[in-house]
Design a protein around this motif. Structure first.
Motif, short mmCIF file in Angstrom:
data_model
loop_
_atom_site.label_atom_id
_atom_site.label_comp_id
_atom_site.label_asym_id
_atom_site.label_seq_id
_atom_site.Cartn_x
_atom_site.Cartn_y
_atom_site.Cartn_z
N ARG A 188 30.26 -1.61 26.99
CA ARG A 188 30.53 -0.17 26.97
C ARG A 188 29.82 0.47 28.15
N ILE A 189 30.50 1.38 28.81
CA ILE A 189 29.87 2.07 29.95
C ILE A 189 29.48 3.51 29.60
N GLY A 190 29.77 3.95 28.37
CA GLY A 190 29.31 5.25 27.92
C GLY A 190 29.68 6.38 28.87
N SER A 191 28.68 7.13 29.26
CA SER A 191 28.93 8.36 30.01
C SER A 191 29.35 8.15 31.45
N ILE A 192 29.37 6.92 31.95
CA ILE A 192 30.02 6.70 33.25
C ILE A 192 31.47 7.13 33.15
N THR A 193 32.01 7.12 31.93
CA THR A 193 33.36 7.61 31.69
C THR A 193 33.55 9.03 32.22
N LYS A 194 32.50 9.83 32.16
CA LYS A 194 32.59 11.23 32.63
C LYS A 194 33.00 11.31 34.09
N THR A 195 32.57 10.33 34.90
CA THR A 195 32.93 10.38 36.31
C THR A 195 34.43 10.17 36.50
N PHE A 196 35.05 9.38 35.63
CA PHE A 196 36.50 9.20 35.69
C PHE A 196 37.20 10.52 35.33
N THR A 197 36.69 11.19 34.30
CA THR A 197 37.26 12.48 33.91
C THR A 197 37.08 13.52 35.02
N ALA A 198 35.92 13.51 35.65
CA ALA A 198 35.68 14.46 36.74
C ALA A 198 36.65 14.24 37.89
N VAL A 199 36.92 12.98 38.21
CA VAL A 199 37.89 12.68 39.27
C VAL A 199 39.27 13.20 38.89
N LEU A 200 39.65 13.05 37.62
CA LEU A 200 40.94 13.58 37.17
C LEU A 200 41.01 15.09 37.33
N VAL A 201 39.92 15.78 37.04
CA VAL A 201 39.90 17.24 37.18
C VAL A 201 40.08 17.63 38.65
N LEU A 202 39.38 16.95 39.54
CA LEU A 202 39.51 17.28 40.97
C LEU A 202 40.87 16.89 41.51
N GLN A 203 41.47 15.82 40.99
CA GLN A 203 42.85 15.51 41.35
C GLN A 203 43.77 16.68 41.00
N ALA A 204 43.60 17.20 39.78
CA ALA A 204 44.44 18.31 39.34
C ALA A 204 44.22 19.54 40.21
N ARG A 205 42.98 19.77 40.63
CA ARG A 205 42.70 20.90 41.54
C ARG A 205 43.41 20.68 42.86
N ASP A 206 43.29 19.47 43.41
CA ASP A 206 43.91 19.19 44.70
C ASP A 206 45.43 19.29 44.63
N ASP A 207 45.99 19.04 43.44
CA ASP A 207 47.44 19.14 43.25
C ASP A 207 47.90 20.55 42.90
N GLY A 208 46.96 21.50 42.90
CA GLY A 208 47.32 22.90 42.65
C GLY A 208 47.54 23.26 41.20
N LEU A 209 47.06 22.40 40.28
CA LEU A 209 47.26 22.68 38.85
C LEU A 209 46.18 23.57 38.26
N LEU A 210 45.07 23.72 38.96
CA LEU A 210 43.98 24.55 38.45
C LEU A 210 43.09 24.95 39.61
N ASP A 211 42.23 25.92 39.36
CA ASP A 211 41.14 26.28 40.26
C ASP A 211 39.84 26.02 39.51
N LEU A 212 38.83 25.52 40.21
CA LEU A 212 37.58 25.18 39.53
C LEU A 212 36.91 26.39 38.89
N ASP A 213 37.21 27.57 39.37
CA ASP A 213 36.60 28.77 38.79
C ASP A 213 37.49 29.41 37.72
N ASP A 214 38.55 28.73 37.33
CA ASP A 214 39.36 29.21 36.20
C ASP A 214 38.57 29.08 34.90
N PRO A 215 38.64 30.07 34.02
CA PRO A 215 38.12 29.87 32.67
C PRO A 215 39.04 28.92 31.91
N ILE A 216 38.48 28.14 31.01
CA ILE A 216 39.30 27.14 30.32
C ILE A 216 40.40 27.79 29.49
N ALA A 217 40.17 29.02 29.03
CA ALA A 217 41.19 29.71 28.23
C ALA A 217 42.46 29.97 29.03
#
Length: 463
Positions: free
Chosen positions: A58-87
């Motif tokens: 098990r790699i535990g919280s190293i998983t978070k780095t994979f999720t973070a990369v997915l978030v930045l991918q979505a930002r780069d693809d124009g799906l979100l802005d990092l300063d967007d509220p989650i709502a």
């Protein structure tokens, strides 16, 4: 006497396994100019699959780095802005003002875990429950007040990218990160060759197997299993994506630069570690950092880091250390020791200096000493770019580097180093020679001047 790096690496690993009393320890070093170095020590606890390079942990919280990369991918693809509220993207009953950037850097103030005593019950909420129960979760600190680590925050980020991509988090991370990077041993669940994780008794050599807990809706924070070799590759990617992913299939190198810039420190008095956007940054020697993440789950500790900066650094240097004890903190220390040893004992080769083309004609009159704010600078041309540094700077201080602004022949942008982002404007005489510059609006001149434009050598006083 010649150093033998693998022997030194092996001794460090064997000492850590023995001192830490770790039932199974797997370690890998990755670098672009060598085959991976992999070592396993101990016993997997799995009679059908003895410990080896393909043993999964098990790699535990190293998983978070994979999720973070997915978030930045979505930002780069124009799906979100990092300063967007989650709502803006998710229907949540509370805390919808928390921004994506704050959740990535653990500064949104979310409580550490999802609602409920999941480490007592070992029952994690499902995908929908994680979001539906946000009104039962506390905001334990004001938004943006300071660092506070939160699995809940990354659970929410995982649900965010799943919704934006139209699949489950597990599907998205496999399709968009794990498969493109060839991390074939990194999986959502334990395969047959999984090691057994233990709690090792503090006062004897007994050890108790720990249960394999599924993280449900919090999977984006801690669910993945992997091998040391995959994690060394991942550490190399986080630190040096231009080498590990030269075509940018997963993420642009510039975006990982953004993720690695510290957003907060983890302790206000001891600046020993910081968080960027989902990544831990641990300073080492002068201008050297280790970038990655640690992980902990019942029976397991893990670390995956890459090294950046410093002399002798091989391209794409990463290290993965995975252990089957949930209490042996030496697991998380060993990764930094091995990255340091790799540079000390087996540094990158020294490339010979070669003659290169001269600076382009429009920039040749810039080269040499200048003054700004009364302080001497040196402008030079190396590796195809205009550079500047304080004349008194040590050789290892990164210079400012400039790139021309398209359509403006006498304007350059500072792309790294001192005054990054600011403009350098050139002023020429009738012969086209640069006689004055303005950098971040400060005047840059060939002779030392005061702010009134008078030469410092004049003194300004009547005899």
């Amino acid at each position: 006497m010649e150093n033998h790096p693998p022997a030194r690496y092996e001794r460090a690993v064997r000492k850590a396994q023995a001192d830490g009393r770790i039932p199974a320890l797997a370690v890998a070093l990755h670098r672009a100019d060598r085959e991976p170095w992999v070592l396993t020590v101990g016993d997997s606890g799995n009679p059908e699959h003895p410990l080896g390079p393909d043993t999964r942990f098990r790699i535990g919280s190293i998983t978070k780095t994979f999720t973070a990369v997915l978030v930045l991918q979505a930002r780069d693809d124009g799906l979100l802005d990092l300063d967007d509220p989650i709502a803006q993207h998710l229907s949540v009953p509370a805390h919808g003002d928390a921004t994506i950037r704050r959740l990535l850097s653990h500064t949104a103030g979310f409580q550490r875990e999802p609602y409920g005593d999941i480490w007592d019950t070992l029952q994690a909420p499902g995908d929908e429950e994680v979001l539906a129960q946000l009104d039962r979760a506390e905001r334990v600190l004001p938004n943006g007040r300071r660092y506070h680590y939160s699995n809940l925050g990354f659970a929410v980020l995982g649900q965010l990218v799943a919704k934006l991509r139209g699949g489950s988090w597990a599907e998205v991370v496999s399709e968009r990160v794990i498969t493109p990077l060839g991390l074939g041993a990194t999986t959502l669940d334990a395969p047959p060759q999984a090691a057994v994780g233990y709690v090792v008794d503090e006062f004897s050599d007994a050890a108790r197997p720990e249960p394999q807990t599924r993280m449900g809706g919090a999977a984006p924070a801690a669910q993945l299993w992997s091998t040391a070799e995959d994690m060394a590759t991942w550490g190399a990617f986080l630190a040096d994506p231009a080498t590990a992913d030269p075509r940018g299939r997963v993420l642009a190198a510039a975006t990982l630069d953004e993720m690695r810039f510290p957003a907060t420190v983890t302790n206000e008095a001891l600046w020993l570690a910081g968080f960027g956007l989902g990544l831990i940054i641990e300073p080492q020697d002068r201008f050297v950092t280790h970038v990655g993440h640690d992980g902990a789950m019942p029976g397991f500790l893990a670390s995956a880091y890459g090294r950046r900066g410093g002399p002798g650094l091989p391209a794409g240097l990463g290290c993965g250390v995975l252990g089957s004890s949930g209490t042996a903190r030496v697991t998380n220390e060993l990764v930094h020791e091995l990255l340091g040893l790799a540079v000390e004992l087996d540094p990158a080769g020294i490339e010979p200096w070669r003659i290169a083309p001269p600076a382009p004609q429009p920039y040749r009159s810039i080269l040499g000493p200048w003054f700004s704010e009364g302080t001497p600078f040196v402008f030079s041309w190396h590796d195809g770019a205009l550079r500047a540094r304080l004349a008194e700077s040590a050789a290892d201080v990164p210079p400012a580097i400039f790139e021309p602004v398209p359509g403006q022949p006498d304007v350059l942008r500072t792309v790294s180093g001192r005054e990054a982002g600011e403009l350098l404007r050139l002023t020429r005489d009738e012969a086209g020679v640069v006689v004055r510059m303005h950098w971040a609006t400060y005047r840059v001149t060939r002779v030392q001047e005061g702010f009134d434009g008078g030469a410092a050598s004049d003194g300004g006083f009547d005899a």
